[in-house]
Design an enzyme around this catalytic site. Structure first.
Site, PDB file in Angstrom:
ATOM      1  CD  GLU A   1       4.764  -0.454  -2.298  1.00 23.53           C
ATOM      2  OE1 GLU A   1       4.120  -0.918  -3.266  1.00 23.53           O
ATOM      3  OE2 GLU A   1       4.613  -0.867  -1.118  1.00 23.53           O
TER       4      GLU A   1
ATOM      5  CG  ASP B   1     -25.499  18.632  -6.933  1.00 21.53           C
ATOM      6  OD1 ASP B   1     -25.431  19.660  -6.230  1.00 21.53           O
ATOM      7  OD2 ASP B   1     -26.022  17.579  -6.533  1.00 21.53           O
TER       8      ASP B   1
END
Length: 724
Positions: free
Chosen positions: A609, A529
Site C-alpha cells: 500500500e 462559498d
C-alpha cells in the site's frame, strides 16, 4: 464596448449574452432581456394586459394598463404597487415601508467596482452604476453592474445611501433580482447536511415562491448560496441555463417566484429576518456581490464559466495557479492522542512517500485533550508536545517538508482561560443561557476588540513559528443572535456585522501572510462559498471522506466551484464516517479531483500500500496543473446512474484525463460507458494504457467503455494525449 447606453436603453454585452434594461415613460427601470445576444432593443417583446386588482401608479392617472405588479422590473420595492417578492424593503421617515424608486442618473466606470469590507470580484471589467431615487425622500439606490465580457459574467451589488436628515431602516436588500418573461424552468439547488453537502436537486417551478436559505449565521451545510435556472430539457451539453451565486458566507435567502402571468422573479441576498439595519443620515449600506452567468450550451458550459471566473477574478491568493503541496493531516491517525515524536514519525513516513506538507490538526494548544475545553487559548501545550512548537516546525522543515496548523478562531470553550477572562466576548442574550454546540460558544466577531485580539494572536503564532499553511475551521452554527458589543437597538444587525468581522480577520491574516497557504473549513463544507474563496484558495469539501459519498458531494460542488478549490483527501478504511471499505486506488482517484492529500495512519499501511501511495503522489504531481487549470466536465449524473465520471481537458485540448467510479458491478450487462466532452473533434487521441487511437469526434459522440471489474466502487483512470 461591453456597456452601451442609447437614450433610455442600457445594454450589458458579454461574448455570448445580452443583459438589457430600459427606463420607461414614468422613470421606472424595466428589465427587458437577459439571454442570447440579439443585437437590438428587446423591449418590443413586452406585453402587459390590463389585470384586475393590480394597482396603478398615481402618475398613470386614469389608465389601468400600467401596473408595477405585472411588469418585468430591474429592482423592485415593496410598499407601492408590486405585490411580488420585493428586492428592497425600507422603513422610511414617515414610518411606512413605501418606496418609489425612479431613474436618476448613470455612470460608466472603466474599472470593476470594489465593495468596502466585503469580498468581491476583481480584474479587467467595466462598471455601470445606475442610480435610482425615491420620489419623496433623498434616498438613493445605486445599482452596480460589473461586466466581464470574455467570461460571460455580470456581477451585481446594491448600495443604499441615506441623504435625508432622518434615520431609515433597511429591512430587506437583495444583491440581484432577475425578472424573466417566462417560467418554464427548473430550479437546480444544492442542499445537504453535515458530511453530505451540496446534493444536487432539480425542482420544477409551480405558482408561488420557491425558497432556500440559511438562518445559521453561515452559508451552511444545508443550502449552498447559489441556484441555477434551467429549461426542463437542458443537459450538460445543450439548453438554456442561468446561474446566480452569492459572494457571501453568512445567513442568506434565495427565492424564485412564478407569478400570475407565468413570469419569473429570482432574487438572492442577505436573509431579511436577520436584518433590520439602521441607516443614519449620511450613511450607506452595501449589499454583498452576486455573480450572474447565462449560456445556451448546457450546464457544463455554465459551470465552466463560473470555474474560470472564480479562479481568475475572485480568488485573490497567489496560490490560485501555483502548484500546491500534497499534505498529510494527522487527525484521523491520532485524533487528540499525540506528542511531538509521534507527529515526527508520521511526517518521516509521509516524506518517504513523497508527501510535501505535514498538518497538525486539533489538540496542540491549551489543555485540549478532547473537544470540551481550551478553544480560545491559542498557547502551545509544550508539555503535550514535549517540545516547543518552533522545534517541531523546524524538524519538519529539516525533512524537506512544509508545516501546517489547524485553528478555530471564531469559537471559545467555556472551560478556557479566554472565556473566564472575557465572558462578555461571547454571543449570548443577557437574560438567557446560550445554546451549546460541540461544547463550543461563539465569539462576538461584531466586536472590533475581539477581532483585534484574534488578529494579533494568530499573526504572532504564524510568524514566531514559521508556519506554511493554516486550516481555519468553524465547527458550529450560530444560534444566539445577540452580540454584547452592540446596543439593544442594533442587535438586528448582528448577523451581518459578525460576517464583516470574520472577513476583516481573514483579510488581515491573508494580507499579512501572502506566502502562507490558507484552507477554509466549517465542519467540512459548511461554509464552502464564494465569499470564503476570496480569501482562501481552497476549502475542505466535506468531513465525509468516504470515496462513494465524495463522488456525490464533489459532483454537486462542481456546478459552481473550481476543482482547484476542493479539499479532498484519501482516508482510512473502514471509513470513519460510514464504515465503508473502498480500495486505495478508488480513494486516490476520487481525492485527486481536488487539492490532494492524506488523512490516515500511514504506519498502518502495508509495504504494498505504501508503494501505491508513492505512485499516487507522483501521478498527482504530474496531473495537478491539468486538474487545476484545465476545463472540467461532468460525464455522468451519479444521482441517477451507476457511474460517476468526470474529466479534465487542457485549454489547448491536447491532453485529457478521464476519472470514474463504478458504484456496483452488474452481472450479465454491458460494460459501463461514458461519452467525453471538450475535445477537438478533428484531432486524434492516443490512450496511454494501451496505445489505442480514437478521433475526438468518436470519443465525444460514441464514447468509451470502462473495464468491467468485479466489486463495488471501483475506480478507473484514462489518460489521453493528442497525436499528429
Amino acid at each position: 464596448m461591453s456597456i452601451q447606453v442609447h437614450d433610455s436603453l442600457f445594454s450589458l454585452c458579454t461574448r455570448d449574452s445580452l443583459y438589457q434594461m430600459k427606463v420607461d415613460q414614468y422613470g421606472v427601470l424595466n428589465h427587458t432581456w437577459y439571454g442570447p445576444d440579439t443585437a437590438m432593443d428587446m423591449s418590443y417583446i413586452e406585453d402587459y394586459p390590463e389585470i384586475s386588482f393590480s394597482a396603478n401608479l398615481w402618475d398613470t392617472e386614469k389608465s389601468r394598463m400600467y401596473s408595477l405588479n405585472d411588469r418585468l422590473l430591474e429592482y423592485s420595492c415593496g410598499g407601492i404597487s408590486d405585490f411580488r417578492n420585493p428586492a428592497l424593503l425600507l422603513t422610511v421617515p414617515d414610518g411606512s415601508s413605501s418606496l418609489d424608486l425612479r431613474y436618476f442618473s448613470y455612470e460608466i466606470m472603466p474599472d470593476k467596482y470594489a465593495l468596502e469590507g466585503l469580498p468581491a470580484s476583481f480584474g479587467d471589467g467595466q462598471t455601470l452604476k445606475i442610480t435610482l431615487k425615491d420620489t419623496v425622500y433623498d434616498i438613493y439606490v445605486d445599482l452596480l453592474y460589473g461586466v466581464f465580457e470574455e467570461e460571460n459574467v455580470i456581477t451585481r451589488s446594491v448600495v443604499i445611501r441615506n441623504l435625508t436628515p432622518f434615520e431609515i431602516k433597511v429591512k430587506k436588500i437583495v444583491s440581484a433580482s432577475l425578472d424573466l418573461p417566462t417560467s418554464d424552468y427548473e430550479v437546480i439547488h444544492f442542499h445537504g447536511r453535515h458530511a453530505m453537502e451540496r446534493m444536487m436537486e432539480k425542482t420544477p417551478l409551480t405558482h408561488g415562491t420557491f425558497s432556500i436559505g440559511s438562518r445559521r449565521g453561515q452559508s451552511s451545510h444545508q443550502h449552498n448560496p447559489g441556484l441555477v435556472l434551467a429549461k426542463a430539457n437542458t443537459t450538460e451539453t445543450s439548453g438554456e441555463a442561468y446561474g446566480m451565486l452569492l459572494v457571501y458566507s453568512g445567513s442568506f435567502e434565495a427565492e424564485v417566484e412564478k407569478d400570475q402571468l407565468d413570469q419569473l422573479r429570482a432574487t438572492i441576498g442577505l436573509r431579511s429576518e436577520n436584518l433590520n439595519w439602521t441607516l443614519k443620515p449620511g450613511e450607506r449600506f452595501c449589499a454583498p456581490e452576486a455573480i450572474l452567468s447565462f449560456t445556451e450550451n448546457g450546464l457544463g458550459t455554465l459551470s465552466g464559466q463560473y470555474h474560470d471566473f472564480i479562479r481568475e477574478h475572485l480568488i485573490r491568493s497567489r496560490f490560485v495557479h501555483q502548484k500546491r503541496p500534497i499534505l498529510i493531516n494527522n487527525w484521523e491517525a491520532t485524533y487528540f492522542d499525540f506528542n511531538g515524536e509521534k507527529l515526527l514519525d508520521i511526517a518521516q513516513t509521509a516524506r518517504e512517500l513523497g508527501i510535501e506538507l505535514f498538518v497538525l490538526d486539533d489538540g496542540w494548544f491549551g489543555q485540549r485533550h478532547n473537544d470540551d475545553s481550551s478553544l480560545g487559548d491559542w498557547v502551545v501545550n509544550e508539555q503535550k508536545l514535549q517540545m516547543p512548537l518552533r522545534e517541531l516546525v523546524d524538524r519538519v522543515h529539516d525533512k524537506g517538508m512544509q508545516f501546517g496548523l489547524w485553528i478555530e478562531p471564531e469559537m471559545v470553550s467555556e472551560n478556557s482561560m479566554l472565556y473566564r477572562a472575557h465572558p462578555d466576548w461571547v454571543l449570548r442574550s443577557p437574560l438567557r443561557d446560550p445554546a451549546r454546540s460541540r461544547y463550543q460558544l461563539v465569539l462576538d466577531m461584531a466586536n472590533p476588540e475581539v477581532v483585534d485580539y484574534l488578529a494579533n494572536t494568530f499573526m504572532a503564532l504564524i510568524e514566531e513559528n514559521g508556519v506554511d499553511y493554516i486550516k481555519w475551521d468553524m465547527n458550529r452554527s450560530i444560534s444566539d443572535f445577540y452580540a454584547p458589543s452592540l446596543a439593544p437597538e442594533r442587535q438586528s444587525e448582528m448577523a451581518h456585522r459578525y460576517m464583516l468581522g470574520v472577513y476583516d480577520l481573514a483579510d488581515r491574516l491573508t494580507s499579512r501572510f501572502p506566502d502562507v497557504l490558507f484552507e477554509g473549513c466549517a465542519g467540512g463544507g459548511g461554509r464552502f462559498d464564494a465569499g470564503m474563496l476570496y480569501y482562501f484558495p481552497q476549502y475542505w469539501c466535506s468531513d465525509d471522506t468516504d470515496a462513494h459519498n465524495r463522488c456525490l458531494i464533489q459532483h454537486g460542488t462542481s456546478f459552481f466551484y473550481p476543482i482547484s478549490s476542493v479539499g479532498s483527501h484519501v482516508s482510512a478504511v473502514p471509513n470513519h464516517q460510514t464504515g465503508r471499505t473502498v480500495s486505495l486506488k478508488t480513494r486516490g482517484i476520487v481525492a485527486m479531483a481536488g487539492t490532494f492529500g492524506y488523512e490516515l495512519d500511514l504506519s498502518a499501511l502495508s509495504d504494498e500500500e505504501k508503494e501505491e501511495v508513492k505512485a499516487q503522489v507522483e501521478t498527482y504531481k504530474a496531473m495537478q496543473p491539468l486538474v487545476f487549470d484545465g476545463d472540467y466536465y461532468r460525464l455522468s449524473d451519479p444521482n441517477a446512474n451507476n457511474v460517476c465520471a468526470w474529466s479534465f481537458v487542457s485549454k489547448d485540448k491536447k491532453t485529457a484525463l478521464v476519472q470514474a467510479v463504478v458504484f456496483e458491478h452488474k452481472p450479465n450487462a454491458k460494460k459501463p460507458h461514458v461519452k467525453l466532452q471538450g475535445l477537438d473533434p478533428m484531432a486524434f487521441y492516443r490512450r496511454k494504457e494501451d496505445g489505442m487511437v480514437f478521433s475526438g469526434k468518436a470519443l465525444m459522440k460514441a464514447g468509451i467503455f470502462l473495464p468491467d471489474t468485479l466489486g463495488s466502487n471501483v475506480g478507473h483512470q484514462v489518460e489521453l494525449e493528442q497525436i499528429d
